[in-house]
Design a protein around this motif. Structure first.
Motif, PDB file in Angstrom:
ATOM      1  N   GLY A   7     -43.995   5.867  15.080  1.00 14.66           N
ATOM      2  CA  GLY A   7     -45.275   5.839  14.382  1.00 14.66           C
ATOM      3  C   GLY A   7     -45.115   5.510  12.911  1.00 14.66           C
ATOM      4  N   ARG A   8     -44.077   6.102  12.292  1.00 10.97           N
ATOM      5  CA  ARG A   8     -43.815   5.795  10.884  1.00 10.97           C
ATOM      6  C   ARG A   8     -43.415   4.340  10.702  1.00 10.97           C
ATOM      7  NH1 ARG A   8     -41.214  10.861  11.119  1.00 10.97           N
ATOM      8  NH2 ARG A   8     -39.177   9.832  11.241  1.00 10.97           N
ATOM      9  N   ALA A   9     -42.598   3.831  11.636  1.00 11.31           N
ATOM     10  CA  ALA A   9     -42.175   2.438  11.559  1.00 11.31           C
ATOM     11  C   ALA A   9     -43.371   1.499  11.670  1.00 11.31           C
ATOM     12  CB  ALA A   9     -41.159   2.130  12.651  1.00 11.31           C
ATOM     13  N   ARG A  10     -44.299   1.829  12.591  1.00 11.97           N
ATOM     14  CA  ARG A  10     -45.491   0.998  12.744  1.00 11.97           C
ATOM     15  C   ARG A  10     -46.362   1.052  11.494  1.00 11.97           C
ATOM     16  NH1 ARG A  10     -48.251  -1.290  16.829  1.00 11.97           N
ATOM     17  NH2 ARG A  10     -46.779  -0.472  18.355  1.00 11.97           N
ATOM     18  N   ALA A  11     -46.459   2.234  10.890  1.00 14.39           N
ATOM     19  CA  ALA A  11     -47.264   2.369   9.672  1.00 14.39           C
ATOM     20  C   ALA A  11     -46.673   1.560   8.525  1.00 14.39           C
ATOM     21  CB  ALA A  11     -47.366   3.841   9.273  1.00 14.39           C
ATOM     22  N   LEU A  12     -45.333   1.589   8.405  1.00 11.16           N
ATOM     23  CA  LEU A  12     -44.679   0.798   7.363  1.00 11.16           C
ATOM     24  C   LEU A  12     -44.881  -0.687   7.600  1.00 11.16           C
ATOM     25  CD1 LEU A  12     -41.336   2.791   6.934  1.00 11.16           C
ATOM     26  CD2 LEU A  12     -43.201   2.620   5.278  1.00 11.16           C
ATOM     27  N   LEU A  13     -44.809  -1.105   8.883  1.00 11.37           N
ATOM     28  CA  LEU A  13     -45.005  -2.517   9.207  1.00 11.37           C
ATOM     29  C   LEU A  13     -46.409  -2.963   8.872  1.00 11.37           C
ATOM     30  CD1 LEU A  13     -43.812  -5.083  10.488  1.00 11.37           C
ATOM     31  CD2 LEU A  13     -44.657  -4.270  12.697  1.00 11.37           C
ATOM     32  N   ASP A  14     -47.406  -2.126   9.220  1.00 15.40           N
ATOM     33  CA  ASP A  14     -48.788  -2.478   8.919  1.00 15.40           C
ATOM     34  C   ASP A  14     -49.034  -2.565   7.417  1.00 15.40           C
ATOM     35  OD1 ASP A  14     -49.454  -2.676  11.567  1.00 15.40           O
ATOM     36  OD2 ASP A  14     -50.197  -0.613  11.733  1.00 15.40           O
ATOM     37  N   ALA A  15     -48.322  -1.707   6.634  1.00 16.00           N
ATOM     38  CA  ALA A  15     -48.493  -1.742   5.182  1.00 16.00           C
ATOM     39  C   ALA A  15     -47.852  -2.985   4.572  1.00 16.00           C
ATOM     40  CB  ALA A  15     -47.893  -0.486   4.552  1.00 16.00           C
ATOM     41  N   ALA A  16     -46.804  -3.485   5.227  1.00 16.32           N
ATOM     42  CA  ALA A  16     -46.074  -4.628   4.678  1.00 16.32           C
ATOM     43  C   ALA A  16     -46.636  -5.961   5.119  1.00 16.32           C
ATOM     44  CB  ALA A  16     -44.605  -4.540   5.090  1.00 16.32           C
ATOM     45  N   LEU A  17     -47.567  -5.967   6.091  1.00 14.01           N
ATOM     46  CA  LEU A  17     -48.121  -7.198   6.628  1.00 14.01           C
ATOM     47  C   LEU A  17     -49.631  -7.230   6.429  1.00 14.01           C
ATOM     48  CD1 LEU A  17     -46.192  -7.392  10.019  1.00 14.01           C
ATOM     49  CD2 LEU A  17     -45.758  -8.757   7.978  1.00 14.01           C
ATOM     50  N   PRO A  18     -50.235  -8.405   6.496  1.00 14.64           N
ATOM     51  CA  PRO A  18     -51.696  -8.468   6.482  1.00 14.64           C
ATOM     52  C   PRO A  18     -52.276  -7.705   7.666  1.00 14.64           C
ATOM     53  CG  PRO A  18     -50.726 -10.643   6.184  1.00 14.64           C
ATOM     54  CD  PRO A  18     -49.614  -9.725   6.579  1.00 14.64           C
ATOM     55  N   PRO A  23     -56.317 -12.172   9.720  1.00 18.46           N
ATOM     56  CA  PRO A  23     -55.471 -12.303   8.525  1.00 18.46           C
ATOM     57  C   PRO A  23     -54.002 -12.556   8.862  1.00 18.46           C
ATOM     58  CG  PRO A  23     -56.988 -10.474   8.270  1.00 18.46           C
ATOM     59  CD  PRO A  23     -57.083 -10.916   9.697  1.00 18.46           C
ATOM     60  N   ARG A  24     -53.496 -11.900   9.898  1.00 19.21           N
ATOM     61  CA  ARG A  24     -52.091 -12.070  10.256  1.00 19.21           C
ATOM     62  C   ARG A  24     -51.843 -13.455  10.861  1.00 19.21           C
ATOM     63  NH1 ARG A  24     -49.305  -6.767  12.606  1.00 19.21           N
ATOM     64  NH2 ARG A  24     -50.250  -6.041  10.645  1.00 19.21           N
ATOM     65  N   LEU A  25     -52.809 -13.966  11.610  1.00 20.21           N
ATOM     66  CA  LEU A  25     -52.679 -15.325  12.145  1.00 20.21           C
ATOM     67  C   LEU A  25     -52.657 -16.363  11.029  1.00 20.21           C
ATOM     68  CD1 LEU A  25     -55.143 -15.081  15.176  1.00 20.21           C
ATOM     69  CD2 LEU A  25     -52.670 -15.452  15.317  1.00 20.21           C
ATOM     70  N   LEU A  26     -53.523 -16.178  10.026  1.00 13.31           N
ATOM     71  CA  LEU A  26     -53.549 -17.105   8.904  1.00 13.31           C
ATOM     72  C   LEU A  26     -52.240 -17.036   8.119  1.00 13.31           C
ATOM     73  CD1 LEU A  26     -55.186 -19.157   7.308  1.00 13.31           C
ATOM     74  CD2 LEU A  26     -56.210 -17.279   6.018  1.00 13.31           C
ATOM     75  N   ALA A  27     -51.694 -15.826   7.943  1.00  9.20           N
ATOM     76  CA  ALA A  27     -50.420 -15.677   7.241  1.00  9.20           C
ATOM     77  C   ALA A  27     -49.289 -16.349   8.013  1.00  9.20           C
ATOM     78  CB  ALA A  27     -50.111 -14.198   7.024  1.00  9.20           C
ATOM     79  N   LEU A  28     -49.301 -16.242   9.345  1.00  3.86           N
ATOM     80  CA  LEU A  28     -48.271 -16.897  10.161  1.00  3.86           C
ATOM     81  C   LEU A  28     -48.363 -18.411  10.014  1.00  3.86           C
ATOM     82  CD1 LEU A  28     -46.046 -16.932  12.286  1.00  3.86           C
ATOM     83  CD2 LEU A  28     -47.840 -16.769  14.055  1.00  3.86           C
ATOM     84  N   SER A  29     -49.571 -18.941  10.047  1.00  4.64           N
ATOM     85  CA  SER A  29     -49.764 -20.379   9.862  1.00  4.64           C
ATOM     86  C   SER A  29     -49.229 -20.823   8.504  1.00  4.64           C
ATOM     87  CB  SER A  29     -51.256 -20.722   9.979  1.00  4.64           C
ATOM     88  OG  SER A  29     -51.510 -22.057   9.603  1.00  4.64           O
ATOM     89  N   TRP A  30     -49.520 -20.034   7.480  1.00  2.00           N
ATOM     90  CA  TRP A  30     -49.084 -20.401   6.140  1.00  2.00           C
ATOM     91  C   TRP A  30     -47.572 -20.293   5.984  1.00  2.00           C
ATOM     92  CZ3 TRP A  30     -50.370 -23.552   2.836  1.00  2.00           C
ATOM     93  CH2 TRP A  30     -50.040 -23.458   1.490  1.00  2.00           C
ATOM     94  N   LEU A  31     -46.959 -19.322   6.649  1.00  2.00           N
ATOM     95  CA  LEU A  31     -45.503 -19.199   6.611  1.00  2.00           C
ATOM     96  C   LEU A  31     -44.844 -20.454   7.185  1.00  2.00           C
ATOM     97  CD1 LEU A  31     -42.894 -17.573   6.137  1.00  2.00           C
ATOM     98  CD2 LEU A  31     -43.201 -16.612   8.432  1.00  2.00           C
ATOM     99  N   ILE A  32     -45.341 -20.924   8.319  1.00  2.00           N
ATOM    100  CA  ILE A  32     -44.782 -22.134   8.932  1.00  2.00           C
ATOM    101  C   ILE A  32     -44.921 -23.326   7.996  1.00  2.00           C
ATOM    102  CG2 ILE A  32     -45.003 -23.740  10.870  1.00  2.00           C
ATOM    103  CD1 ILE A  32     -46.031 -21.341  12.535  1.00  2.00           C
ATOM    104  N   LYS A  33     -46.093 -23.459   7.388  1.00  2.00           N
ATOM    105  CA  LYS A  33     -46.337 -24.600   6.495  1.00  2.00           C
ATOM    106  C   LYS A  33     -45.448 -24.543   5.256  1.00  2.00           C
ATOM    107  CE  LYS A  33     -50.079 -27.238   4.326  1.00  2.00           C
ATOM    108  NZ  LYS A  33     -49.489 -27.382   2.979  1.00  2.00           N
ATOM    109  N   THR A  34     -45.257 -23.357   4.703  1.00  2.00           N
ATOM    110  CA  THR A  34     -44.462 -23.266   3.484  1.00  2.00           C
ATOM    111  C   THR A  34     -42.962 -23.406   3.751  1.00  2.00           C
ATOM    112  OG1 THR A  34     -44.571 -20.837   3.634  1.00  2.00           O
ATOM    113  CG2 THR A  34     -46.142 -21.937   2.176  1.00  2.00           C
ATOM    114  N   VAL A  35     -42.514 -23.101   4.958  1.00  6.09           N
ATOM    115  CA  VAL A  35     -41.132 -23.439   5.315  1.00  6.09           C
ATOM    116  C   VAL A  35     -40.949 -24.951   5.222  1.00  6.09           C
ATOM    117  CG1 VAL A  35     -39.456 -23.521   7.209  1.00  6.09           C
ATOM    118  CG2 VAL A  35     -40.684 -21.405   6.728  1.00  6.09           C
TER     119      VAL A  35
END
Length: 412
Positions: A7-18, A23-35
């Motif tokens: 549960g703590r790991a999931r909470a940390l992951l949610d805090a570190a990601l959109p 929002p997370r789909l858009l961030a994934l798209s942008w990550l691919i483009k910026t690579v």
């Protein structure tokens, strides 16, 4: 009641990601483009000169002419995103970039290269506007600024991954390697469009009460937004200080070790990744965002003052001052990014984010075009110390003007 380790790991992951979902789909798209951007930025000039066979001055002139000409498409393509929706517009422009990037692999003459790079940069300018409108439809208020901050972090991560992946190709320095890397770069554009298929963001709608005349181009009559665009454009010269001035200054004007160039870039990248989201808190408020731009100007003035005194200095003290310069410059970048995120969204009317984001991109685009000449004259000329201080004063004055710009009337 204690929380389990998963549960703590999931909470940390949610805090570190959109936020999950759009929002997370858009961030994934942008990550691919910026690579792909990282792959392109580090090897494009080498490809065009070594594989295509164009002289360096032709590559430079084509990039400059195409970059300036592409600015003309920012507002019209942004307006297209308002009319047809930011998601289909952005997806279509990614397709155009894929086609032109793939075609560049076969360009062998200057006119063909110039035509293709113009179309590519025009699509890039339009995709910036469409992506800004897409962010506006995915999030609202604080979530818009937070998502934009995440995308800023993603940009640094993606470009770093792309640049690292290209290192082996640069080391090998073969035609086959450069060709393969260009094709890989081209493929990142359709790959970036894939996550957008599951994006069900509401499309922007025209404002219910539009001005009776000229409403289709309202951004061109918005003096307050124009002032903010100009201010943020001046402050965005800091990006060219890092990419253009720092390598030439460290190697040509100081006794610091050449490897410090990479060290300064590393300091900047790590600070942006770690601090951008924190620095963006509260930027959804206009006045606070304007104060962030003011603070950016102060930090950038401090950075310029620090670097001004490193010319001719011994290696060790120059290294210390240059690392402090890197930190101050990055603080200025962090405040500028946060303040510009907030102002560019909050001052734009609903249903017009495409044309407004397109117009806002003109500030940074113009700064990118004039920065090499301006920095060369001021900071790398006959009186570099005075030039650095003049540039710092320009940053400070632009930042101080940000709170005042909010007093300008919005279009009625």
């Amino acid at each position: 009641m204690t929380t389990s380790a998963p549960g703590r790991a999931r909470a940390l992951l949610d805090a570190a990601l959109p936020a999950p979902g759009e929002p997370r789909l858009l961030a994934l798209s942008w990550l691919i483009k910026t690579v792909g951007s990282g792959l392109y930025l580090t090897t494009s000039t080498l490809f065009f000169t070594r594989v295509v066979g164009l002289p360096v001055h032709q590559v430079a002139s084509a990039l400059t002419v195409a970059g300036i000409a592409a600015l003309a498409g920012a507002v019209p393509l942004g307006k297209m995103a308002d009319r047809f929706g930011p998601r289909p517009t952005y997806t279509g422009l990614l397709g155009v970039q894929f086609a032109t990037m793939a075609a560049l692999a076969f360009a062998r003459t200057f006119p063909v290269f110039l035509a293709l790079i113009l179309v590519f940069l025009l699509a890039e300018q339009g995709s910036t506007a469409a992506r800004g409108a897409l962010v506006a439809t995915v999030g609202e208020g604080v979530e818009r600024v937070r998502l934009r901050a995440y995308l800023r972090v993603v940009t640094n991560v993606g470009v770093t991954i792309g640049a690292a992946a290209s290192a082996l190709v640069i080391q090998a320095d073969t035609t086959a390697g450069y060709m393969a890397l260009l094709w890989c770069t081209a493929l990142t554009y359709p790959a970036a469009a894939v996550p957008l298929r599951w994006l069900r963001a509401r499309e922007s709608r025209p404002a219910e009460k539009a001005p009776p005349t000229g409403s289709g181009w309202q951004v061109l009559r918005d003096r307050r937004y124009a002032a903010v665009t100009l201010i943020c454009g001046v402050l965005s010269l800091q990006a060219q200080v890092l990419s253009f001035a720092v390598p030439l200054w460290v190697l040509g004007h100081t006794e610091a070790p050449p490897v410090l160039v990479s060290g300064i870039v590393a300091v900047n990248t790590v600070m942006v990744i770690c601090l951008q989201i924190r620095f963006s808190r509260g930027a959804e408020d206009d006045r606070r965002a304007a104060r962030m731009c003011r603070d950016s100007g102060i930090a950038l003035f401090a950075a310029c003052a620090l670097v001004a005194f490193t010319g001719g200095m011994d290696g060790r003290p120059a290294t210390v001052l240059l690392l402090l310069f890197a930190a101050a410059l990055t603080f200025g970048e962090l405040w500028l990014s946060a303040g510009s995120f907030g102002l560019s969204f909050s001052l734009a009317p609903d249903g017009m984010h495409g044309q407004y984001q397109g117009f806002f991109s003109l500030g940074r685009g113009a700064a990118t075009a004039v920065a090499p000449v301006l920095i060369a004259v001021l900071c790398l000329g006959d009186h570099p110390r005075a030039g650095w201080l003049v540039l710092g004063a320009l940053f400070a004055l632009a930042g101080a003007a940000a709170p005042l710009a909010l007093r300008a009337p919005a279009p009625s």
